[in-house]
Design an enzyme around this catalytic site. Structure first.
Site, PDB file in Angstrom:
ATOM      1  CG  ASP A 182      43.043   2.512   0.552  1.00  0.00           C
ATOM      2  OD1 ASP A 182      42.197   2.853   1.441  1.00  0.00           O
ATOM      3  OD2 ASP A 182      43.465   3.376   0.037  1.00  0.00           O
ATOM      4  CB  SER A 183      41.841   0.092   5.789  1.00  0.00           C
ATOM      5  OG  SER A 183      40.716  -0.318   5.515  1.00  0.00           O
ATOM      6  CE  LYS A 185      36.476   5.048   1.121  1.00  0.00           C
ATOM      7  NZ  LYS A 185      37.873   5.593   1.023  1.00  0.00           N
ATOM      8  CG  ASP A 232      39.089   2.996  -0.656  1.00  0.00           C
ATOM      9  OD1 ASP A 232      38.637   4.089  -0.928  1.00  0.00           O
ATOM     10  OD2 ASP A 232      39.347   2.621   0.476  1.00  0.00           O
ATOM     11  CD  GLU A 270      40.144   8.490   7.719  1.00  0.00           C
ATOM     12  OE1 GLU A 270      39.645   8.149   6.258  1.00  0.00           O
ATOM     13  OE2 GLU A 270      41.082   7.769   8.234  1.00  0.00           O
ATOM     14  CD  GLU A 323      42.314   8.435   0.436  1.00  0.00           C
ATOM     15  OE1 GLU A 323      43.478   8.954   0.473  1.00  0.00           O
ATOM     16  OE2 GLU A 323      42.205   7.085   1.117  1.00  0.00           O
TER      17      GLU A 323
HETATM   18  O1  KIV Z   1      40.223   2.296   3.417  1.00  0.00           O
HETATM   19  C1  KIV Z   1      39.260   2.454   4.389  1.00  0.00           C
HETATM   20  O2  KIV Z   1      38.937   1.556   5.457  1.00  0.00           O
HETATM   21  C2  KIV Z   1      38.888   3.756   4.557  1.00  0.00           C
HETATM   22  C3  KIV Z   1      37.727   4.093   5.567  1.00  0.00           C
HETATM   23  C4  KIV Z   1      38.696   4.506   6.761  1.00  0.00           C
HETATM   24  C5  KIV Z   1      36.847   4.964   5.530  1.00  0.00           C
HETATM   25  O3  KIV Z   1      38.777   4.311   3.545  1.00  0.00           O
END
Ligand code: KIV
Length: 274
Positions: free
Chosen positions: A54-55, A123, A93, A192, A125
């Site tokens: 989600d980056s 993924k 994510d 992280e 969190e």
């Molecule tokens: O969203 C992302 O890029 C991440 C990484 C920083 C692990 O969760």
């Protein structure tokens, strides 16, 4: 298991393969990608895991946090990546607001990602507070990667992006959360921005592989945001980031040259037209 794509034979990276890599001490390499072209390059280079993170909210859409990106947008990025990939494991994510409500909502979001993008895993969190969702998603046969330490979707709770779990209480909770995620059946956990001693401790304690970003060298694998390691983003310089290129300057230089060539009537030349 060996598979065939065109004339090439390859071993598809599965969650089982990652577990074997941990057992034989082989490090796991993971990078983010959000589009077909970049994902194809990562796959050709032999990356083990591609994270549709989600980056994307930051590096693709220009938001200051990961919170605004939607499930539909994540599915669009993920489907684009999946079209380029045969060997690497593709993890996506669950974006903010699509799983925190309750575990049924979490499962529905995970199912949409798997069905509509063709990715291999999701993924999520958090620790104890999302364990019911993790259980429910796993029971539907969807592989889950955990994410502890600095969890960017909680930035408004933390108030800052500094190193997490530097005090005993937070470190203790992180260890307990990692054990819960591991026992629930997560196939890997991202750690992280935590002290490297804690990254090593968790790695030795859990069965599943740990993938670190700013968690030191004692973890089972590493992940970086592609745009950061290629130097496309150039204002973000945390200590854990190793830059392999300065693409910001290279791309800017190429665009500057192109503009000059167009303005000076140099482009196109005789050989570049019909
Ligand atoms: O969203 C992302 O890029 C991440 C990484 C920083 C692990 O969760």
């Amino acid at each position: 298991m060996d598979q065939k794509y065109g004339s090439q034979r390859y071993t598809k990276i599965t969650t089982h393969v990652l577990q074997e890599m941990k057992l034989r001490g082989e490090k796991i390499a993971m990078l983010t990608a959000y589009d077909f072209s970049m994902a194809g390059i990562l796959e050709a280079a032999g990356i083990d895991i591609i994270l549709v993170g989600d980056s994307a909210s930051n590096v693709m859409a220009g938001h200051s946090t990961t919170l605004p990106i939607t499930l539909n947008e994540m599915i669009y990025h993920a489907a684009s990546v999946v079209r380029a990939v045969h060997r690497s494991l593709v993890v996506v994510d669950l974006p903010f607001g699509t799983y925190q409500g309750n575990s049924k909502e979490a499962l529905a979001s995970a199912i949409r990602i798997m069905k509509e993008s063709g990715a291999n895993a999701i993924k999520i969190e958090g620790g104890a507070e999302i364990i019911e969702s993790v259980d429910r998603i796993l029971s539907a046969g969807i592989p889950v990667m955990g994410h502890l330490g600095l969890t960017p979707q909680s930035i408004h709770k933390f108030g800052t992006y500094v190193v997490r779990a530097t005090d005993d209480a937070e470190a203790h909770k992180l260890v307990e959360d990692a054990q819960k995620l591991d026992q629930a059946g997560c196939f890997a956990i991202v750690l992280e921005k935590i002290p490297s001693s804690l990254g090593t401790e968790v790695t030795q304690m859990v069965r599943c592989p740990t993938i670190g970003i700013g968690a030191g060298g004692g973890v089972d694998g590493q992940v970086l945001v592609l745009h950061d390691m290629l130097g496309i983003t150039h204002k973000f310089s945390p200590r854990f980031l190793r830059r392999y290129h300065n693409l910001y300057e290279e791309i800017k230089g190429s665009v500057t040259n192109y503009i000059a060539d167009v303005k000076s009537f140099d482009f196109p030349n005789d050989r570049e037209q019909y």
